[in-house]
Design an enzyme around this catalytic site. Structure first.
Site, mmCIF file in Angstrom:
data_model
loop_
_atom_site.group_PDB
_atom_site.id
_atom_site.type_symbol
_atom_site.label_atom_id
_atom_site.label_comp_id
_atom_site.label_asym_id
_atom_site.label_seq_id
_atom_site.Cartn_x
_atom_site.Cartn_y
_atom_site.Cartn_z
ATOM 1 N N TYR A 191 -27.603 -53.567 -59.811
ATOM 2 C CA TYR A 191 -26.983 -52.299 -60.158
ATOM 3 C C TYR A 191 -26.292 -52.312 -61.510
ATOM 4 O O TYR A 191 -25.144 -51.903 -61.629
ATOM 5 C CB TYR A 191 -25.987 -51.872 -59.058
ATOM 6 C CG TYR A 191 -26.690 -51.358 -57.838
ATOM 7 C CD1 TYR A 191 -27.447 -50.186 -57.919
ATOM 8 C CD2 TYR A 191 -26.649 -52.018 -56.625
ATOM 9 C CE1 TYR A 191 -28.133 -49.702 -56.827
ATOM 10 C CE2 TYR A 191 -27.328 -51.544 -55.523
ATOM 11 C CZ TYR A 191 -28.066 -50.386 -55.628
ATOM 12 O OH TYR A 191 -28.746 -49.911 -54.541
ATOM 13 N N TYR B 138 -26.149 -43.534 -47.646
ATOM 14 C CA TYR B 138 -26.727 -44.757 -48.202
ATOM 15 C C TYR B 138 -27.115 -45.661 -47.040
ATOM 16 O O TYR B 138 -26.284 -45.947 -46.179
ATOM 17 C CB TYR B 138 -25.724 -45.484 -49.109
ATOM 18 C CG TYR B 138 -26.276 -46.804 -49.597
ATOM 19 C CD1 TYR B 138 -27.135 -46.854 -50.697
ATOM 20 C CD2 TYR B 138 -25.995 -47.993 -48.925
ATOM 21 C CE1 TYR B 138 -27.691 -48.060 -51.109
ATOM 22 C CE2 TYR B 138 -26.548 -49.199 -49.340
ATOM 23 C CZ TYR B 138 -27.396 -49.227 -50.429
ATOM 24 O OH TYR B 138 -27.950 -50.414 -50.842
ATOM 25 N N ASP C 46 -25.853 -46.186 -38.268
ATOM 26 C CA ASP C 46 -25.876 -47.281 -39.243
ATOM 27 C C ASP C 46 -24.424 -47.719 -39.475
ATOM 28 O O ASP C 46 -23.713 -47.145 -40.294
ATOM 29 C CB ASP C 46 -26.529 -46.810 -40.548
ATOM 30 C CG ASP C 46 -26.562 -47.916 -41.602
ATOM 31 O OD1 ASP C 46 -26.003 -49.005 -41.340
ATOM 32 O OD2 ASP C 46 -27.138 -47.688 -42.687
ATOM 33 N N LYS D 265 -23.130 -56.526 -43.023
ATOM 34 C CA LYS D 265 -21.936 -56.737 -43.855
ATOM 35 C C LYS D 265 -20.854 -57.628 -43.245
ATOM 36 O O LYS D 265 -20.891 -58.829 -43.427
ATOM 37 C CB LYS D 265 -21.387 -55.381 -44.306
ATOM 38 C CG LYS D 265 -22.284 -54.744 -45.379
ATOM 39 C CD LYS D 265 -21.547 -53.817 -46.311
ATOM 40 C CE LYS D 265 -22.393 -53.469 -47.520
ATOM 41 N NZ LYS D 265 -23.310 -52.350 -47.335
HETATM 42 C C1 LIG Z 1 -24.697 -52.070 -47.443
HETATM 43 C C2 LIG Z 1 -25.341 -51.127 -46.519
HETATM 44 C C3 LIG Z 1 -26.686 -51.271 -46.140
HETATM 45 C C4 LIG Z 1 -27.573 -52.335 -46.727
HETATM 46 O O1 LIG Z 1 -27.148 -53.617 -46.420
HETATM 47 P P1 LIG Z 1 -27.677 -54.857 -47.302
HETATM 48 O O2 LIG Z 1 -27.126 -56.042 -46.579
HETATM 49 O O3 LIG Z 1 -27.110 -54.672 -48.666
HETATM 50 O O4 LIG Z 1 -29.155 -54.806 -47.291
HETATM 51 C C5 LIG Z 1 -27.208 -50.376 -45.214
HETATM 52 N N1 LIG Z 1 -26.455 -49.401 -44.695
HETATM 53 C C6 LIG Z 1 -25.160 -49.234 -45.028
HETATM 54 C C7 LIG Z 1 -24.373 -48.133 -44.389
HETATM 55 C C8 LIG Z 1 -24.556 -50.078 -45.962
HETATM 56 O O5 LIG Z 1 -23.293 -49.884 -46.329
#
Ligand SMILES: *Cc1c(COP(=O)(O)O)cnc(C)c1O
Length: 418
Positions: A17, A145, A239, A268
């Site tokens: 990025y 996202y 998510d 995460k």
């Molecule tokens: C960071 C994130 C992702 C992607 O996770 P990565 O480990 O970076 O591939 C997917 N969904 C959400 C809501 C996120 O914050």
């Protein structure tokens, strides 16, 4: 090549990025501890964003480090194809228990984006296994996202995303704003009903849309969206990669809306920010359509490092810490502490909003923030922050010292009044 020659050689690293040509020189980190990042030149930074919200217990937590060391000696890795092991089984049981998926299944992977890809495949194949070939699209939300891989990118905000360069290449999905008012909910419901034949599932970042702009919606709206989508028969995917594990002030964000999604993605903070691991959890109802005498109904996915024992051990150790309840309590307390510190910024002319939810604090400006200038400013003030679009946000470790939090907020105040 000697160590000295290798040091300071960023010229072969392609960084994420950023425009490599115009970016500010990246800061070289020598080590981390607690909520601090120590740079090679001796500078000590208070971390306000916990390495993209992963290090929820702070860096180098001794309980997690010890679990990783112990596992490294026994078995750093073994494939999960045809083999299983205790750290993965334990993690799957514990994850399903804390998330309301007791009767479901846990599919492990190594990143949030992949967890989202798997959720997409599960959803589409779920319908195919039931004989429905028409449901081939997803409904997602503006300002969302869901990751950087090709499937996940198609679920991000189609207009205002970090992926606009890929327009025309990505799968086309349906995208709607998150309703704010009663009449918006009605409009949303008609949209869903109109396209329900085609829509396999809906995906949302519950309560906080993080990476695409740090926007909040209420548990009530989330609960209403859930009811509307379930009434229309859509697979509901939460998510929780960003929101999971305390970030919103509850272990999982969906708990505040009292809803049980069909599929959930976590990542995460799952290993407390130590090793890459993610998971896609599926309800029994979803899983049952795969459970069959026909091999073609099986889920065809299997990351090489799936269920990596080191990462599973780290995640289990992080879950141990959550079992005391302390991290979520700390995250909840941060909300009012951050609000107290940041609220005065509402008076700054360029600040349009200040909002806090759980362990996320957001100062929204009336303009995009130039990261190339902002980051060195914050480093000079002894804090690590990485503004996102038109916001400077905080997503610190839950156990950050109050005095450190105050120093971060003072730096933001100086930045805003610059
Ligand atoms: C960071 C994130 C992702 C992607 O996770 P990565 O480990 O970076 O591939 C997917 N969904 C959400 C809501 C996120 O914050």
């Amino acid at each position: 090549m000697s160590d000295i020659e290798l040091a300071n050689r960023t010229d072969r690293l392609w960084l994420p990025y950023c425009q490599m040509k115009t970016m500010a020189t990246p800061f070289e980190v020598s080590h981390t501890s607690g909520t601090k990042i120590f740079l090679k030149d001796g500078t000590e930074l208070i971390d306000g964003i916990a390495s993209w919200w992963t290090a929820c217990h702070g860096y180098n937590h001794p309980h997690i480090v010890e679990a990783i060391q112990h596992q490294a000696q026994r078995m750093p890795h073994v494939m999960l194809g045809g083999l299983v092991h205790e750290p993965a089984m334990r993690l799957a049981v514990r994850l399903s228990e804390v998330s309301g998926f007791e009767n479901g299944k846990v599919f492990l992977s190594d990143s949030g984006s992949v967890a989202v890809e798997i959720a997409m495949k599960m959803t589409i194949q779920h319908w195919r296994n039931l004989g429905n070939e028409k449901k081939i699209r997803f409904l997602c939300f503006r300002d969302s996202y869901h990751g950087d891989t090709v499937g996940a990118m198609s679920l991000c905000d189609p207009v205002d995303s970090m992926h606009s360069r890929f327009k025309g290449f990505l799968l086309e999905q349906y995208s709607q704003p998150i309703p704010e008012l009663e009449q918006d909910l009605d409009r949303f419901e008609s949209f869903v009903n109109q396209h329900a034949d085609e829509i396999a599932g809906v995906i949302i970042e519950p309560l906080i849309q993080m990476a695409a702009g740090m926007r909040f919606h209420s548990p009530e709206v989330l609960a209403q969206l859930f009811s509307i989508c379930k009434r229309a028969g859509l697979v509901f995917i939460a998510d929780e990669v960003a929101t999971g594990f305390g970030r919103t002030g509850s272990l999982l964000a969906v708990q505040q809306a009292n809803i049980q999604p069909d599929i959930m993605c976590v990542g995460k903070a799952l290993s407390g920010g130590t090793l890459p691991i993610a998971a896609t959890l599926a309800s029994d109802e979803i899983y049952r359509s795969f459970h069959s005498d026909d091999f073609a109904n099986a889920l065809m996915h299997g990351p090489t490092f799936m269920g990596n024992p080191l990462a599973c051990s780290a995640a289990n150790a992080s879950l141990d810490l959550f079992e005391t309840g302390a991290p979520v309590c700390d995250a909840m307390k941060l909300e009012s502490q951050m609000m107290q510190q940041l609220e005065p910024l509402k008076k700054v002319p360029s600040v349009v909003d200040v909002r806090c939810r759980g362990a996320v604090g957001v100062v929204e400006f009336n303009h995009e923030i130039d990261v190339t200038n902002a980051i060195p400013f914050f480093v000079e003030h002894g804090v690590w922050l990485r503004p996102l679009r038109n916001t400077v946000y905080l997503a610190p470790s839950f156990n950050i010292e109050k005095s450190d939090l105050i120093r971060i907020c003072q730096a933001i105040e100086k930045f805003a009044n610059r």
